[in-house]
Motif scaffolding. Sequence first.
Motif, PDB file in Angstrom:
ATOM      1  N   LEU A   1       0.815  -1.210   0.000  1.00  0.00           N
ATOM      2  CA  LEU A   1       0.000   0.000   0.000  1.00  0.00           C
ATOM      3  C   LEU A   1       0.852   1.264   0.000  1.00  0.00           C
ATOM      4  CD1 LEU A   1      -2.703  -1.085   2.597  1.00  0.00           C
ATOM      5  CD2 LEU A   1      -3.150  -0.564   0.189  1.00  0.00           C
ATOM      6  N   ALA A   2       2.096   1.157   0.455  1.00  0.00           N
ATOM      7  CA  ALA A   2       2.953   2.339   0.589  1.00  0.00           C
ATOM      8  C   ALA A   2       3.588   2.776  -0.718  1.00  0.00           C
ATOM      9  CB  ALA A   2       4.050   2.060   1.613  1.00  0.00           C
ATOM     10  N   CYS A   3       3.313   2.086  -1.824  1.00  0.00           N
ATOM     11  CA  CYS A   3       4.089   2.260  -3.058  1.00  0.00           C
ATOM     12  C   CYS A   3       3.523   3.278  -4.051  1.00  0.00           C
ATOM     13  CB  CYS A   3       4.240   0.919  -3.760  1.00  0.00           C
ATOM     14  SG  CYS A   3       5.927   0.281  -3.715  1.00  0.00           S
ATOM     15  N   ASP A   4       2.478   4.005  -3.729  1.00  0.00           N
ATOM     16  CA  ASP A   4       1.850   4.937  -4.681  1.00  0.00           C
ATOM     17  C   ASP A   4       1.137   4.217  -5.825  1.00  0.00           C
ATOM     18  OD1 ASP A   4       2.440   7.215  -3.347  1.00  0.00           O
ATOM     19  OD2 ASP A   4       3.814   8.040  -4.827  1.00  0.00           O
ATOM     20  N   SER A   5       1.396   2.944  -6.009  1.00  0.00           N
ATOM     21  CA  SER A   5       0.711   2.177  -7.052  1.00  0.00           C
ATOM     22  C   SER A   5      -0.713   1.871  -6.594  1.00  0.00           C
ATOM     23  CB  SER A   5       1.449   0.862  -7.317  1.00  0.00           C
ATOM     24  OG  SER A   5       2.815   1.078  -7.600  1.00  0.00           O
ATOM     25  N   MET A   6      -1.650   1.813  -7.535  1.00  0.00           N
ATOM     26  CA  MET A   6      -3.005   1.413  -7.157  1.00  0.00           C
ATOM     27  C   MET A   6      -2.965  -0.063  -6.749  1.00  0.00           C
ATOM     28  SD  MET A   6      -6.646   1.747  -9.174  1.00  0.00           S
ATOM     29  CE  MET A   6      -6.606   0.237 -10.169  1.00  0.00           C
ATOM     30  N   THR A   7      -3.327  -0.339  -5.496  1.00  0.00           N
ATOM     31  CA  THR A   7      -3.247  -1.701  -4.984  1.00  0.00           C
ATOM     32  C   THR A   7      -4.486  -2.480  -5.381  1.00  0.00           C
ATOM     33  OG1 THR A   7      -1.921  -0.957  -3.099  1.00  0.00           O
ATOM     34  CG2 THR A   7      -2.986  -3.107  -2.920  1.00  0.00           C
ATOM     35  N   LEU A   8      -4.263  -3.642  -5.992  1.00  0.00           N
ATOM     36  CA  LEU A   8      -5.344  -4.563  -6.331  1.00  0.00           C
ATOM     37  C   LEU A   8      -5.417  -5.603  -5.216  1.00  0.00           C
ATOM     38  CD1 LEU A   8      -4.565  -5.107 -10.141  1.00  0.00           C
ATOM     39  CD2 LEU A   8      -5.666  -3.160  -9.008  1.00  0.00           C
ATOM     40  N   VAL A   9      -6.442  -5.498  -4.392  1.00  0.00           N
ATOM     41  CA  VAL A   9      -6.574  -6.362  -3.221  1.00  0.00           C
ATOM     42  C   VAL A   9      -7.493  -7.525  -3.562  1.00  0.00           C
ATOM     43  CG1 VAL A   9      -7.358  -6.526  -0.836  1.00  0.00           C
ATOM     44  CG2 VAL A   9      -6.168  -4.464  -1.618  1.00  0.00           C
ATOM     45  N   VAL A  10      -6.937  -8.739  -3.620  1.00  0.00           N
ATOM     46  CA  VAL A  10      -7.771  -9.925  -3.763  1.00  0.00           C
ATOM     47  C   VAL A  10      -8.602 -10.038  -2.489  1.00  0.00           C
ATOM     48  CG1 VAL A  10      -7.799 -12.416  -4.118  1.00  0.00           C
ATOM     49  CG2 VAL A  10      -6.027 -11.016  -5.212  1.00  0.00           C
ATOM     50  N   ILE A  11      -9.929 -10.041  -2.647  1.00  0.00           N
ATOM     51  CA  ILE A  11     -10.840  -9.893  -1.512  1.00  0.00           C
ATOM     52  C   ILE A  11     -10.376 -10.731  -0.322  1.00  0.00           C
ATOM     53  CG2 ILE A  11     -13.213 -10.073  -0.724  1.00  0.00           C
ATOM     54  CD1 ILE A  11     -12.679  -7.985  -2.907  1.00  0.00           C
ATOM     55  N   PRO A  12     -10.021 -10.096   0.791  1.00  0.00           N
ATOM     56  CA  PRO A  12      -9.438 -10.819   1.925  1.00  0.00           C
ATOM     57  C   PRO A  12     -10.496 -11.365   2.877  1.00  0.00           C
ATOM     58  CG  PRO A  12      -9.335  -8.474   2.341  1.00  0.00           C
ATOM     59  CD  PRO A  12      -9.982  -8.631   0.987  1.00  0.00           C
ATOM     60  N   LYS A  13     -10.088 -12.371   3.616  1.00  0.00           N
ATOM     61  CA  LYS A  13     -10.922 -12.897   4.702  1.00  0.00           C
ATOM     62  C   LYS A  13     -10.540 -12.254   6.029  1.00  0.00           C
ATOM     63  CE  LYS A  13     -12.119 -17.093   7.268  1.00  0.00           C
ATOM     64  NZ  LYS A  13     -11.907 -18.554   7.427  1.00  0.00           N
ATOM     65  N   TYR A  14      -9.277 -11.914   6.176  1.00  0.00           N
ATOM     66  CA  TYR A  14      -8.751 -11.461   7.465  1.00  0.00           C
ATOM     67  C   TYR A  14      -8.478  -9.954   7.461  1.00  0.00           C
ATOM     68  CZ  TYR A  14      -7.957 -16.489   7.812  1.00  0.00           C
ATOM     69  OH  TYR A  14      -8.121 -17.843   7.815  1.00  0.00           O
ATOM     70  N   TYR A  15      -8.370  -9.403   8.653  1.00  0.00           N
ATOM     71  CA  TYR A  15      -8.020  -7.989   8.815  1.00  0.00           C
ATOM     72  C   TYR A  15      -6.951  -7.871   9.895  1.00  0.00           C
ATOM     73  CZ  TYR A  15     -11.443  -8.517  12.632  1.00  0.00           C
ATOM     74  OH  TYR A  15     -12.129  -8.964  13.731  1.00  0.00           O
ATOM     75  N   ASP A  16      -6.167  -6.812   9.810  1.00  0.00           N
ATOM     76  CA  ASP A  16      -5.241  -6.496  10.891  1.00  0.00           C
ATOM     77  C   ASP A  16      -5.762  -5.265  11.632  1.00  0.00           C
ATOM     78  OD1 ASP A  16      -4.603  -4.381   9.229  1.00  0.00           O
ATOM     79  OD2 ASP A  16      -2.764  -5.292   8.486  1.00  0.00           O
ATOM     80  N   PHE A  17      -4.924  -4.636  12.443  1.00  0.00           N
ATOM     81  CA  PHE A  17      -5.453  -3.605  13.339  1.00  0.00           C
ATOM     82  C   PHE A  17      -5.812  -2.308  12.631  1.00  0.00           C
ATOM     83  CE2 PHE A  17      -0.995  -2.524  13.138  1.00  0.00           C
ATOM     84  CZ  PHE A  17      -0.911  -1.175  13.382  1.00  0.00           C
ATOM     85  N   TYR A  18      -5.274  -2.055  11.437  1.00  0.00           N
ATOM     86  CA  TYR A  18      -5.541  -0.772  10.773  1.00  0.00           C
ATOM     87  C   TYR A  18      -6.362  -0.881   9.497  1.00  0.00           C
ATOM     88  CZ  TYR A  18      -1.835  -2.149   7.511  1.00  0.00           C
ATOM     89  OH  TYR A  18      -1.080  -2.820   6.585  1.00  0.00           O
ATOM     90  N   SER A  19      -6.515  -2.073   8.939  1.00  0.00           N
ATOM     91  CA  SER A  19      -7.049  -2.203   7.579  1.00  0.00           C
ATOM     92  C   SER A  19      -8.567  -2.075   7.490  1.00  0.00           C
ATOM     93  CB  SER A  19      -6.614  -3.544   6.981  1.00  0.00           C
ATOM     94  OG  SER A  19      -7.121  -4.628   7.740  1.00  0.00           O
ATOM     95  N   ARG A  20      -9.256  -2.085   8.614  1.00  0.00           N
ATOM     96  CA  ARG A  20     -10.725  -2.067   8.544  1.00  0.00           C
ATOM     97  C   ARG A  20     -11.300  -0.715   8.132  1.00  0.00           C
ATOM     98  NH1 ARG A  20     -11.677  -5.084  14.253  1.00  0.00           N
ATOM     99  NH2 ARG A  20      -9.582  -4.216  14.594  1.00  0.00           N
ATOM    100  N   VAL A  21     -10.480   0.316   8.089  1.00  0.00           N
ATOM    101  CA  VAL A  21     -10.973   1.619   7.623  1.00  0.00           C
ATOM    102  C   VAL A  21     -10.644   1.863   6.156  1.00  0.00           C
ATOM    103  CG1 VAL A  21     -10.880   2.685   9.906  1.00  0.00           C
ATOM    104  CG2 VAL A  21      -8.886   2.813   8.394  1.00  0.00           C
ATOM    105  N   LEU A  22      -9.888   0.971   5.538  1.00  0.00           N
ATOM    106  CA  LEU A  22      -9.544   1.144   4.125  1.00  0.00           C
ATOM    107  C   LEU A  22     -10.776   0.907   3.263  1.00  0.00           C
ATOM    108  CD1 LEU A  22      -6.088  -0.683   4.052  1.00  0.00           C
ATOM    109  CD2 LEU A  22      -6.540   1.769   4.284  1.00  0.00           C
ATOM    110  N   MET A  23     -10.958   1.752   2.261  1.00  0.00           N
ATOM    111  CA  MET A  23     -12.168   1.720   1.442  1.00  0.00           C
ATOM    112  C   MET A  23     -11.843   1.427  -0.019  1.00  0.00           C
ATOM    113  SD  MET A  23     -15.076   2.172   2.875  1.00  0.00           S
ATOM    114  CE  MET A  23     -15.252   1.990   4.652  1.00  0.00           C
TER     115      MET A  23
END
Length: 554
Positions: free
Chosen positions: A378-400
């Motif tokens: 996510l830190a790379c300025d590239s548009m991140t293609l997220v394969v729909i995840p099952k799990y979350y970590d402590f910060y990712s639940r606010v990502l839209m």
Amino acid sequence: MASAAAAVIPDGRRWSKAAGSPSSPVTTAIFLFFFVVVVGVLVSARWITTTTHLAITNLDQWRSKPAILTATQSTSIPATPAAPPPPRATYSLSCPAPPLPRDPDIPSNISQTLDLVLSPNASSASTCAAIPDPPPLPATANASSTCPAYFRFIHEDLHPWRAAGGITRPMVDRARATANFRLVVIRGRAYIERIAPAFQTRDLFTIWGILQLLRRYPGRVPDLDLMFDCVDWPVVHADQYEGENATMLPPLFRYCGDNETLDIVFPDWSFWGWPEINIKPWGALQKELDRGNKRAKWMNREPYAYWKGNPDVAVTRQELVKCNVSSEHEWNARIYKQDWLKEIKAGYKQSDLASQCTHRYKIYIEGSAWSVSEKYILACDSMTLVVIPKYYDFYSRVLMPMEHYWPVRDDNKCVSIKYAVDWGNSHKQKAQRIGKQASNFIQKELSMEYVYDYMFHLLTEYARLLRFKPTKPPEAVEVCSESLACQAIGNEKKFMENSMVRSASDAGPCDLPPPFSPEEFKALQRRREKSMKQIETWEQKASKPVDSKPKRFR
């Protein structure tokens, strides 16, 4: 004419007294007039001085009228001296003896450093006991900022125990079944009981991170007793603790969670380094990634989706490899297998994360569970293609979606990746903006300061729920930064030294935001679902339907 001129232009001689001449009434009147004026001036000056003195002795009136006193120059008012701030605790590292010898029979995928620290021969307890307690920060220390929005999930994660009336000792004991270590904090000192060795140095660097928190906020972390599981998969299944069973709900800390479990999510070990694969502590690596972003502008990057990692840990990653470019298909993906054994022998020359910001799009896909690679991608300025995840970590639940990333279907990865890249190359500014918003989030809201603040607030809120007084277990050993770092060798010691907190924080932690209201939480879910549905609709219109039923993201 002369007398008329004399009447118009006064002659000084008319106001002077001739020698030997008697005083005239006019002269006497003039003298009395000047005498009265001089006396009046002296009296007035004395009155002004007295009045000013009385005014400045009334401090309340002085503070309420600063402008008037600022204009008065006759008296200097010394400022009220402020109380000197308490001395800030500073830290250094001094090892009185070399590390203990290693046991060649212990497997390399287990932290021998932690084993040595907790062994009777290490004298960890005496080493730590010799270190004086640092002066605590005042409880009224001002917060440096308002915490990021993902801190609100602290309330969500602890809600089940709040609803159950708190955390009892039997609850904590039940969490022991799968825990790797037990942590007890008493008066700012940490005690560790190792229950089962963790994979590699996960437990070692998790404990190291907690010790740095105690240094950053000396005397501020409350007494607590918790169990920590360093394995990837969450195990506290919500459906097993409904109704009366809620009183047996074990509070178990780990690195990730999902919608079916109640494990308490905590920052992972890699924030302080992953020595086995030469991933540096986050504080340094975050800066390197920021510099790496500047090496290639987004428009000049390769117009494909990039992924590099170990596909052998999960079936879903093995499926991703099939999306690589071939003589038969162009899925707009460039997939590379990371052979860590080969990379270790080569000196990590092909695994520098800051040198991998070279494509317009990067793919994030989970491994056996959530993956620490998420923040690096996510830190790379590239548009991140997220394969729909099952799990979350402590910060990712606010990502839209559509704001921080682009969702990719798990059941049809190749087609979904190809559409995402085609869309981005046709909407370059929008794709670039999504990538930039994600990297801004990582750089600004996932700093080590906020990582420590998240740990602080989570542990503080957890401790408030305890219905018993934490005590040192007989099997536990006191640990401190010195006892861990002085037994570490190689990259372990290097990363510890690089990530060590060297002074207490001047300011208090950020202000913890309130819990989500039910309306806010539902609105967050609806917003995410709306964006997912929009992308799903676009994909369906761009491709020929393979059956009558539309496929949905999962």
